[in-house]
Each structure stands twice: as C-alpha cells, then as structure tokens.
Design an enzyme around this catalytic site. Structure first.
Site, PDB file in Angstrom:
ATOM      1  N   CYS A 158      -4.780  13.041  12.085  1.00  0.00           N
ATOM      2  CA  CYS A 158      -5.516  11.739  12.319  1.00  0.00           C
ATOM      3  C   CYS A 158      -5.579  10.904  13.546  1.00  0.00           C
ATOM      4  CB  CYS A 158      -4.822  10.751  10.984  1.00  0.00           C
ATOM      5  SG  CYS A 158      -3.299   9.997  11.424  1.00  0.00           S
TER       6      CYS A 158
ATOM      7  N   ARG B 197       0.454  14.770  12.689  1.00  0.00           N
ATOM      8  CA  ARG B 197       1.019  14.522  11.463  1.00  0.00           C
ATOM      9  C   ARG B 197       1.190  15.824  10.859  1.00  0.00           C
ATOM     10  NH1 ARG B 197      -1.151   9.051   9.313  1.00  0.00           N
ATOM     11  NH2 ARG B 197       0.837   8.893   8.542  1.00  0.00           N
TER      12      ARG B 197
ATOM     13  N   LYS C   4       0.916  -1.185  -0.060  1.00  0.00           N
ATOM     14  CA  LYS C   4       0.060  -0.082  -0.091  1.00  0.00           C
ATOM     15  C   LYS C   4       0.803   1.095  -0.224  1.00  0.00           C
ATOM     16  CE  LYS C   4      -1.610   1.717   4.006  1.00  0.00           C
ATOM     17  NZ  LYS C   4      -1.518   3.024   4.357  1.00  0.00           N
ATOM     18  N   ASN C   5       1.846   1.369   0.924  1.00  0.00           N
ATOM     19  CA  ASN C   5       2.469   2.489   1.002  1.00  0.00           C
ATOM     20  C   ASN C   5       3.617   2.816   0.049  1.00  0.00           C
ATOM     21  OD1 ASN C   5       0.919   3.188   3.183  1.00  0.00           O
ATOM     22  ND2 ASN C   5       2.547   2.378   4.848  1.00  0.00           N
TER      23      ASN C   5
ATOM     24  N   ILE D 104       7.697   6.749  16.919  1.00  0.00           N
ATOM     25  CA  ILE D 104       7.273   7.652  15.661  1.00  0.00           C
ATOM     26  C   ILE D 104       6.199   8.357  15.724  1.00  0.00           C
ATOM     27  CG2 ILE D 104       6.891   7.232  13.138  1.00  0.00           C
ATOM     28  CD1 ILE D 104       9.593   6.295  13.781  1.00  0.00           C
TER      29      ILE D 104
ATOM     30  N   ASP E 154       4.615   0.476  12.058  1.00  0.00           N
ATOM     31  CA  ASP E 154       3.434  -0.132  11.528  1.00  0.00           C
ATOM     32  C   ASP E 154       2.890  -1.529  11.918  1.00  0.00           C
ATOM     33  OD1 ASP E 154       3.130   1.859   8.170  1.00  0.00           O
ATOM     34  OD2 ASP E 154       2.824   2.455  10.323  1.00  0.00           O
TER      35      ASP E 154
ATOM     36  N   MET F 137       3.334  18.938   8.250  1.00  0.00           N
ATOM     37  CA  MET F 137       3.850  18.963   7.108  1.00  0.00           C
ATOM     38  C   MET F 137       5.126  19.762   6.934  1.00  0.00           C
ATOM     39  SD  MET F 137       1.186  18.120   3.954  1.00  0.00           S
ATOM     40  CE  MET F 137       2.624  18.324   2.839  1.00  0.00           C
ATOM     41  N   ASP F 138       5.429  20.119   7.895  1.00  0.00           N
ATOM     42  CA  ASP F 138       6.802  21.179   8.032  1.00  0.00           C
ATOM     43  C   ASP F 138       7.850  20.378   7.297  1.00  0.00           C
ATOM     44  OD1 ASP F 138       8.325  20.308  10.955  1.00  0.00           O
ATOM     45  OD2 ASP F 138       6.532  19.379  10.383  1.00  0.00           O
TER      46      ASP F 138
ATOM     47  N   ARG G  79      -3.932  11.067   4.274  1.00  0.00           N
ATOM     48  CA  ARG G  79      -2.644  11.991   4.510  1.00  0.00           C
ATOM     49  C   ARG G  79      -1.763  11.828   3.050  1.00  0.00           C
ATOM     50  NH1 ARG G  79       0.704  14.500   7.724  1.00  0.00           N
ATOM     51  NH2 ARG G  79       2.914  14.069   7.190  1.00  0.00           N
TER      52      ARG G  79
ATOM     53  N   ARG H 131      -8.871  -0.011   4.496  1.00  0.00           N
ATOM     54  CA  ARG H 131      -7.882   0.846   3.826  1.00  0.00           C
ATOM     55  C   ARG H 131      -6.552   0.221   3.464  1.00  0.00           C
ATOM     56  NH1 ARG H 131      -6.761   6.573   6.918  1.00  0.00           N
ATOM     57  NH2 ARG H 131      -5.622   6.530   5.159  1.00  0.00           N
TER      58      ARG H 131
HETATM   59  C1  EPZ Z   1       4.415   6.834   6.207  1.00  0.00           C
HETATM   60  O1  EPZ Z   1       3.629   7.873   6.603  1.00  0.00           O
HETATM   61  C2  EPZ Z   1       3.506   5.645   6.223  1.00  0.00           C
HETATM   62  N1  EPZ Z   1       2.292   6.110   5.170  1.00  0.00           N
HETATM   63  C3  EPZ Z   1       3.060   5.506   7.605  1.00  0.00           C
HETATM   64  O2  EPZ Z   1       2.202   4.157   7.539  1.00  0.00           O
HETATM   65  C4  EPZ Z   1       4.157   4.933   8.482  1.00  0.00           C
HETATM   66  O3  EPZ Z   1       3.680   4.665   9.757  1.00  0.00           O
HETATM   67  C5  EPZ Z   1       4.993   6.261   8.422  1.00  0.00           C
HETATM   68  O4  EPZ Z   1       5.482   6.491   7.059  1.00  0.00           O
HETATM   69  C6  EPZ Z   1       6.329   5.788   9.360  1.00  0.00           C
HETATM   70  O5  EPZ Z   1       7.200   4.837   8.857  1.00  0.00           O
HETATM   71  C7  EPZ Z   1       2.650   5.937   3.680  1.00  0.00           C
HETATM   72  O6  EPZ Z   1       3.516   5.733   3.508  1.00  0.00           O
HETATM   73  C8  EPZ Z   1       1.293   6.319   3.060  1.00  0.00           C
HETATM   74  P1  EPZ Z   1       6.566  10.299   8.265  1.00  0.00           P
HETATM   75  P2  EPZ Z   1       4.483   9.510   6.598  1.00  0.00           P
HETATM   76  O7  EPZ Z   1       6.681  11.505   7.372  1.00  0.00           O
HETATM   77  O8  EPZ Z   1       5.211   9.674   5.617  1.00  0.00           O
HETATM   78  C9  EPZ Z   1       6.211  13.090  11.958  1.00  0.00           C
HETATM   79  C10 EPZ Z   1       0.317   3.103   7.656  1.00  0.00           C
HETATM   80  O9  EPZ Z   1      -0.452   2.369   8.585  1.00  0.00           O
HETATM   81  N2  EPZ Z   1       6.432  14.328  10.654  1.00  0.00           N
HETATM   82  O10 EPZ Z   1       7.904   9.262   8.313  1.00  0.00           O
HETATM   83  O11 EPZ Z   1       3.189  10.220   7.158  1.00  0.00           O
HETATM   84  C11 EPZ Z   1       5.053  12.572  11.663  1.00  0.00           C
HETATM   85  O12 EPZ Z   1       4.047  13.507  12.461  1.00  0.00           O
HETATM   86  C12 EPZ Z   1       0.579   4.602   7.600  1.00  0.00           C
HETATM   87  O13 EPZ Z   1       0.095   2.400   6.682  1.00  0.00           O
HETATM   88  C13 EPZ Z   1       6.487  15.673  11.009  1.00  0.00           C
HETATM   89  O14 EPZ Z   1       6.588  16.182  12.079  1.00  0.00           O
HETATM   90  O15 EPZ Z   1       5.384   9.357   7.890  1.00  0.00           O
HETATM   91  C14 EPZ Z   1       5.294  11.456  12.255  1.00  0.00           C
HETATM   92  O16 EPZ Z   1       5.092  11.556  13.587  1.00  0.00           O
HETATM   93  C15 EPZ Z   1       0.609   5.071   9.176  1.00  0.00           C
HETATM   94  N3  EPZ Z   1       6.590  16.630   9.777  1.00  0.00           N
HETATM   95  C16 EPZ Z   1       6.897  11.170  11.987  1.00  0.00           C
HETATM   96  O17 EPZ Z   1       7.049  12.331  11.581  1.00  0.00           O
HETATM   97  C17 EPZ Z   1       6.416  16.102   8.658  1.00  0.00           C
HETATM   98  O18 EPZ Z   1       6.716  16.998   7.716  1.00  0.00           O
HETATM   99  C18 EPZ Z   1       6.851   9.967  10.763  1.00  0.00           C
HETATM  100  O19 EPZ Z   1       6.029  10.440   9.665  1.00  0.00           O
HETATM  101  C19 EPZ Z   1       6.293  15.013   8.422  1.00  0.00           C
HETATM  102  C20 EPZ Z   1       6.340  13.988   9.040  1.00  0.00           C
END
Ligand code: EPZ
Length: 422
Positions: free
Chosen positions: A118, A123, A22-23, A331, A309, A125-126, A94, A401
């Site tokens: 969520c 989450r 999926k990811n 995380i 995950d 986007m900074d 997201r 999902r």
């Molecule tokens: C991806 O999410 C996955 N989703 C998530 O899977 C997975 O848990 C996550 O990576 C971590 O491995 C997809 O790939 C679609 P991150 P992503 O950016 O990219 C913080 C599932 O169950 N952060 O690595 O959103 C964020 O809030 C899902 O399949 C910021 O603060 O994850 C989180 O605490 C859930 N600012 C941490 O970093 C940002 O700009 C990790 O986020 C971006 C992220």
C-alpha cells in the site's frame, strides 16, 4: 472524486465527539467467525473500511448488518460457506488478513489473498504466518494467496515470540489461539488498546485470555465460543487528530469520549510543544493560548510509544512551530508522503530516510494539495485550518476510510470547511 476546501484563519471553540476505533472494529468484526452465535458491536464507526470488512464477511457466508445508521453491527457466522478471502476485497484493505486466524481456528482451513503493498509500505505477512505456524498451521503461498490448514484438522496451543510487536500478527494469533487445543503464549505481543479491546470481547465470548496490554499474552484454548455484545473502544487516532485542530488553529476544544490513557505519549509531546491538555468528566480539553508552539522531536514506536498513525498530523502542527523539529518514523518505510504536499503550502521539510526535519515557518499558505493515504489526508486538512487563504485537498476517498463526518465535526467548532464534488 470529492475534494475538501478549507479556509484558514479563525480559532476553534466547542466540542467534537470521538467515534469508536476503526482499528479495533476491524479486528473485532472477524471475531464473529470464531462462533456460530451472534456477535453484536456497538459504538462502531461509520467508515468505508468497515463497509469493506462487512462485504468480506458476507462473501464468506456470514450475516453482517449495520443498524442505527451504522453504529451497531449485528453479525452471525452460523452459515459460513466459503473459506476464501478474495483478492478483489483484500487488496482494498490490508486488515482483511484478520480473517485468517479465525477461519483457521474454527474450520481448520483458510485461503486468504496477500493484501499487496500500500502507499505507506510493502506490509508483508511473514510475522502472521510464523505466528500461526506456531499453532500447528501449514501455510503455503500460491498464486498470490495464502493457503492455510491446521495440521491434523485442528490448531494446537503453542508458544511464539514475535520479531516485532506487530498489531495484526498479534490479533491473528490471539483469535486463532482461543480455539486451539491447549495453552498458547505470545511473547513480544503488541500492546495497543485495540488488542486489549479485542481480548475483552473474546473473553465475553468465553475465551480464556490473560496479559493483554502487556508483551506476553497467555491463552487457554476452549472447545467453542458463544455470542456476545461489545462496545468498540474510543478511537485514539481520531482523538489525537482532533486534539491537534485547536493546537494548530488556536482556541479551545473538548474531545468528547477522549481518554488520556489512550494517548499519553502523544499528549506528552503536545504539552512539550506548549499545548494545554486537561482531563474533563466527559473527555479531553485542548487549548493553545500563547503564541507559536515550540519545536519538538518525535519518534514513532509501538504502543505505548508515540503512534505512527499520528505522525503525519503532528507534522502539520510542527510546520509552524518556533524552531526545528525532527520526526523519526520507525514503523513504516514510506510514511512521509504528506511532506511534499505540506511543502506546497510553504512548509520547510527535509526528508532523509526515516527522518523528516521540519523548520517551522510563521504561517502556511493555502494551496491545492493531494491526499495520498488515510493519515496524510487529514494532516493536510489540519494544516489548512491555520493556513492563509484556501486549501483544496483532493482524493478525499482516502479520508473516508478512517474519519466519519470530518466536515461536520470541524465546522461544528468553527472551522471554515466544506466538501465539494469535482
Ligand atoms: C495496524 O496495522 C494498523 N491497522 C495501522 O493503522 C497501524 O499503523 C499499525 O498497526 C501500527 O500501529 C489496523 O489495525 C487495521 P503492524 P498492521 O503489523 O497490523 C511490518 C491506519 O492508518 N510487518 O504492526 O498492519 C509492517 O510492514 C493504519 O489506521 C511485517 O514486516 O501493522 C510494518 O512496517 C495504517 N511483517 C510494521 O511491521 C508482518 O507480518 C508494523 O506492522 C507484519 C507487519
């Protein structure tokens, strides 16, 4: 809303086919926006998130068609006529934010709704924003939307170091940099297999990328990308999820298509708990032979560490382990919502901040429980496989999902499980 009913008890025996990731697919699909030529993905999973991404791409003017019962996604972005990703779609998923980099790179402009929080966390986007600004983007937040434009009309190569190895920020930077003028370098990049899969697909489209899978990725911008056909990598999270089924219920199951390199840290923990994992020519075989599993400590980390995950699913196993286990979630800030539901089944769990302490009990008892997010929903089903009596998991739309055909895959190895409409 549907529910899934599980009656715990018997061991599991047989094989479970593992689908495409999926990811990975959710990052590969926006890559179509980088080229006017067709991009075709094979081994795509049949999931509601994929349908949401399809709708988003279509809303931008792309053609996106699911063929062969959804296993093939044929896409073309020849006629993009809208550069705004609307809140109504983005709020549902997201990963919609992954159209930001490609739209900026090819069209010099994009308007993408902030996803909003969520269940598992705020989450923000900074990190996406600062990464794209390093490529010459100007991004302002207005009315809940990110308004982005490439200064001077086109992105320029740049160097950026992520504060945290964010998967999504890495993917947005990677896709944007393929068309930026000059050389781009991303430091502290995420190393997940889904990043490697995206880089391999972009390379087939003509991108010049080195270092994917390591913490430093270097991209030489090119003028345009051409079409390609790419097979989506195996889903390591679905793989780990189904490996836990025989670990929890007992028996022996082979996960077809499973690759050890995708789940090494997770397998290390399974073996520490006393579960047998064997590589076969067609996948990974998992067996639990002797009695109760042992308690183990788990700390989630970016790849190649233990995946966040799989934290909820691992907790389901440790609820009946012999001893006390500690699960540290590093995380996301709120990813223990499965704990109170498992406690309804008799689990003994204490959550303090980012750590859950699980004191193993002999056996869980079936109960009505509620899915709160994607991975929590499947951890409740796993717990139900060995619980005494009936477990009813409600709100299974969360499950749809990220997991295709759960009932078919688990009943195929002997689980007493069905889906009911309520
Ligand atoms: C991806 O999410 C996955 N989703 C998530 O899977 C997975 O848990 C996550 O990576 C971590 O491995 C997809 O790939 C679609 P991150 P992503 O950016 O990219 C913080 C599932 O169950 N952060 O690595 O959103 C964020 O809030 C899902 O399949 C910021 O603060 O994850 C989180 O605490 C859930 N600012 C941490 O970093 C940002 O700009 C990790 O986020 C971006 C992220």
């Amino acid at each position: 809303m549907d529910s899934i009913v599980v009656n715990g008890g018997g061991e599991l025996h047989g094989t479970i086919p593992i689908a495409g990731a999926k990811n990975a697919c959710l990052a590969l699909m926006p890559a179509t926006l980088l080229s006017e030529e067709p991009l075709t993905l094979t081994n795509a999973p049949r999931l509601s998130d994929i349908k949401t991404m399809t709708l988003l791409l279509q809303s931008l003017g792309a053609e996106a068609t699911a063929l062969q019962d959804g296993q093939v996604l044929a896409m073309s972005s020849h006629d993009i006529n809208n550069l705004t990703a609307d809140y109504e779609i983005v709020r549902k998923m997201r990963a919609s934010n992954l159209v930001l980099g490609p739209l900026l790179a090819r069209f010099g402009r994009a308007v993408v709704s902030l996803p909003g929080g969520c269940a598992i966390g705020a989450r923000p986007m900074d990190m996406h924003i600062s990464a794209l600004e390093a490529l010459g983007a100007k991004i302002d937040l207005k009315d809940g939307y990110l308004h982005a434009e490439a200064m001077g009309g086109a992105l320029k190569g740049g160097t950026h170091e992520l504060g945290f190895a964010s998967v999504g920020a890495t993917e947005n930077f990677l896709m944007a940099a393929t068309l930026a003028k000059g050389t781009s370098v991303l430091k502290n990049a995420a190393r997940e297999p889904e990043i490697v899969d995206l880089a391999q697909c972009l390379r087939k489209m003509g991108a010049q990328i080195e270092g994917e899978g390591t913490s430093t990725i270097t991209i030489e911008g090119v003028d345009r990308l051409h079409g390609a056909t790419h097979q989506v990598v195996t889903d390591r999270i679905e793989l780990g999820t189904y490996m836990l089924a025989p670990a929890i219920a007992g028996g022996e199951v082979e996960c077809l298509g499973g690759r050890l390199d995708l789940v090494q840290a997770f397998v290390d923990k399974l073996e520490e708990a006393g579960i047998e994992v064997t590589e076969t020519p067609t996948g990974l075989k998992v067996a639990r032979r002797n009695g109760r599993v042992k308690a183990v400590d788990v700390r989630t980390e970016p790849f190649p560490g233990f995946p966040t995950d799989l934290q909820a699913q691992m907790m389901a196993l440790l609820c009946t382990a012999d001893g006390v286990s500690h699960l540290e979630e590093t995380i996301f800030e709120n990813r223990f919502m499965h704990a109170p539901e498992l406690m309804r089944m008799g689990a003994q769990i204490e959550v303090h901040g980012g750590t859950a302490t699980v004191t193993g009990v002999e056996r869980l008892k079936g109960a009505p429980v509620m899915a709160t997010d994607l991975r929590a929903s499947v951890s409740l089903i796993l717990a139900g496989l060995a619980a005494e009596g009936e477990t009813v998991v409600s709100r299974v739309y969360h499950l749809d999902r990220g997991y295709e055909h759960v009932v078919r895959k688990l009943s195929g190895v002997g689980a007493n499980i069905k889906r009911v409409k309520v």
